[in-house]
Motif scaffolding. Structure first.
Motif, short mmCIF file in Angstrom:
data_model
loop_
_atom_site.label_atom_id
_atom_site.label_comp_id
_atom_site.label_asym_id
_atom_site.label_seq_id
_atom_site.Cartn_x
_atom_site.Cartn_y
_atom_site.Cartn_z
N LEU A 29 -4.99 -3.42 -6.82
CA LEU A 29 -4.20 -2.50 -6.78
C LEU A 29 -2.73 -3.21 -6.15
N LEU A 30 -3.01 -3.80 -5.10
CA LEU A 30 -2.26 -4.51 -4.24
C LEU A 30 -1.55 -5.51 -4.89
N ASN A 31 -2.28 -6.38 -5.86
CA ASN A 31 -1.84 -7.23 -6.62
C ASN A 31 -0.90 -6.82 -7.70
N ARG A 32 -1.37 -5.82 -8.32
CA ARG A 32 -0.41 -5.13 -9.47
C ARG A 32 0.96 -4.83 -8.87
N ARG A 33 0.83 -4.08 -7.55
CA ARG A 33 2.24 -3.78 -7.27
C ARG A 33 3.01 -4.83 -6.54
N ASN B 198 -19.40 -8.21 -3.43
CA ASN B 198 -19.31 -8.35 -2.06
C ASN B 198 -17.96 -7.70 -1.45
N LEU B 199 -16.94 -7.37 -2.12
CA LEU B 199 -15.78 -6.50 -1.66
C LEU B 199 -16.03 -5.23 -1.63
N ASN B 200 -15.39 -4.55 -0.69
CA ASN B 200 -15.53 -3.03 -0.66
C ASN B 200 -14.86 -2.42 -1.75
N TYR B 201 -15.49 -1.46 -2.31
CA TYR B 201 -15.05 -0.51 -3.65
C TYR B 201 -14.91 -1.52 -4.69
N GLN B 202 -15.68 -2.66 -4.99
CA GLN B 202 -15.57 -3.56 -6.07
C GLN B 202 -14.43 -4.24 -6.19
N GLY B 203 -13.49 -4.23 -4.94
CA GLY B 203 -12.40 -5.20 -5.08
C GLY B 203 -11.13 -4.27 -5.73
N PHE B 204 -11.38 -3.11 -6.10
CA PHE B 204 -10.25 -2.15 -6.48
C PHE B 204 -9.10 -2.03 -5.72
N ASP C 270 0.75 -1.14 0.26
CA ASP C 270 0.07 -0.01 -0.11
C ASP C 270 0.83 1.17 0.14
N ARG C 271 0.44 2.18 -0.67
CA ARG C 271 1.16 3.54 -0.28
C ARG C 271 0.28 4.58 0.25
N PHE C 272 0.49 4.60 1.42
CA PHE C 272 -0.12 5.40 2.39
C PHE C 272 0.26 6.87 2.19
N LEU C 273 1.56 7.06 2.04
CA LEU C 273 2.09 8.21 1.60
C LEU C 273 2.09 8.41 0.18
N GLY C 274 1.61 9.29 -0.67
CA GLY C 274 1.55 9.43 -2.11
C GLY C 274 2.89 10.07 -2.43
N ARG C 275 3.12 10.26 -3.73
CA ARG C 275 4.37 11.06 -4.27
C ARG C 275 4.52 12.57 -3.77
N ARG C 276 5.57 13.19 -3.72
CA ARG C 276 5.60 14.47 -3.56
C ARG C 276 5.21 15.31 -4.65
N ASN C 277 4.59 16.62 -4.31
CA ASN C 277 3.83 17.21 -5.31
C ASN C 277 5.04 18.39 -5.85
N LEU C 278 4.83 19.19 -6.48
CA LEU C 278 5.66 20.19 -7.04
C LEU C 278 6.02 21.17 -5.61
N MET C 279 5.49 21.28 -4.96
CA MET C 279 5.93 22.09 -3.79
C MET C 279 6.51 21.00 -2.69
#
Length: 283
Positions: free
Chosen positions: A125-129, A115-121, A12-21
């Motif tokens: 995402l965790l599977n792809r990573r 049955n999965l939360n948010y349709q399993g999205f 999981d990426r709890f922290l996203g990427r840094r923005n321009l600032m």
């Protein structure tokens, strides 16, 4: 001051990427709460997965998946107190108060959901990573994605849906308004909360796609459902139907909708107060 540990999934990426600032962001509401807690002097550590032993005074089990893996729950039990350790399962079959079976006498419209939360999205995402990292997929048997579908009656539901464990059939009971439909969203952390009724022109009400909103009280039966499900922090979606509060969805890792980010961030200090009350209780 407390040492706070946030237990996430390894990928999981709890922290996203840094923005321009060069500022850190996050897709999760908890990020804003933690930023406020850090300004108060608490320390925060993000712990991705149960691979490393770390010390902390209080933890948050923040795994963005419908069912939290058992090894993450076991890891969370090592801490003196862990938020949401009892909320490991948020599948629709476990939480929804609107479910019906094929033989029910319900005469109104119905909605077919995953049955999965948010349709399993989140699981996808965790599977792809995991795959990109050369590791086994943590959720290898996910069902095919299907959009939510509304039907006029139980009789219109396609064959096989009721027998499919990956799907649930709920009563479709949004609060009807002259200009649309309404639903209620309750965000809470400890004893601090906000509950808002949103009106949308769309049948499937989303907080980010509304034409107006108002603050509303939280019914006692929804509070009781929170206790039953073991939530210390999160978001509940519910409606009032024939005088009763009906829980539709429960989320242990609520997000920060882009369109409502300023509003969500503004309420973070109040939720941080609730978090600090939980720290005091733990001690």
């Amino acid at each position: 001051m407390a040492r706070i540990v946030i237990i996430t999934h390894e990928h999981d990426r709890f922290l996203g990427r840094r923005n321009l600032m060069l500022r850190r962001g996050s897709p999760y509401l908890l990020f804003d709460v933690l930023e406020d807690l850090k300004r108060r002097g608490h320390s925060v550590r993000i712990q991705p997965g149960p691979s490393k032993i770390c010390d902390g005074d209080i933890a948050v089990l923040h795994v963005d998946a419908t069912i939290t893996p058992a090894d993450h729950v076991d890891y969370a039990r090592r801490f003196p107190f862990c938020l949401n350790i009892g909320a490991a399962d948020i599948s629709k079959r476990h939480i929804s108060g609107a479910q019906i079976s094929q033989g029910d006498a319900w005469q109104g419209p119905v909605i077919v959901k995953s049955n999965l939360n948010y349709q399993g999205f989140p699981e996808r995402l965790l599977n792809r990573r995991s795959k990109r990292a050369g590791k086994p997929q943590p959720f290898p048997h996910l069902p095919t994605l299907q959009p939510y579908e509304v039907y006029g009656s139980v009789g219109e539901v396609p064959d096989g849906v009721f027998e499919n464990d990956d799907l649930v059939v709920d009563k479709f009971i949004p609060e009807r308004e002259p200009d649309g439909f309404a639903a209620r969203f309750w965000v809470f952390c400890g004893e601090r909360e906000r509950c808002t009724r949103y009106v949308s022109p769309n049948r499937l009400v989303k907080a980010s796609e509304t034409i107006r909103r108002e603050t509303v009280p939280v019914p006692e039966e929804i509070r009781e459902r929170r206790r039953e499900l073991g939530f210390d922090y999160g978001k509940f979606d519910f409606v009032m139907h024939e005088g009763r509060a009906i829980l539709l969805d429960a989320n242990k890792t609520p997000g920060r909708p882009q369109k409502l980010m300023k509003m969500f961030a503004a309420g973070a200090a109040d939720l941080a107060d609730g978090f600090e009350s939980l720290i005091r209780q733990a001690r």
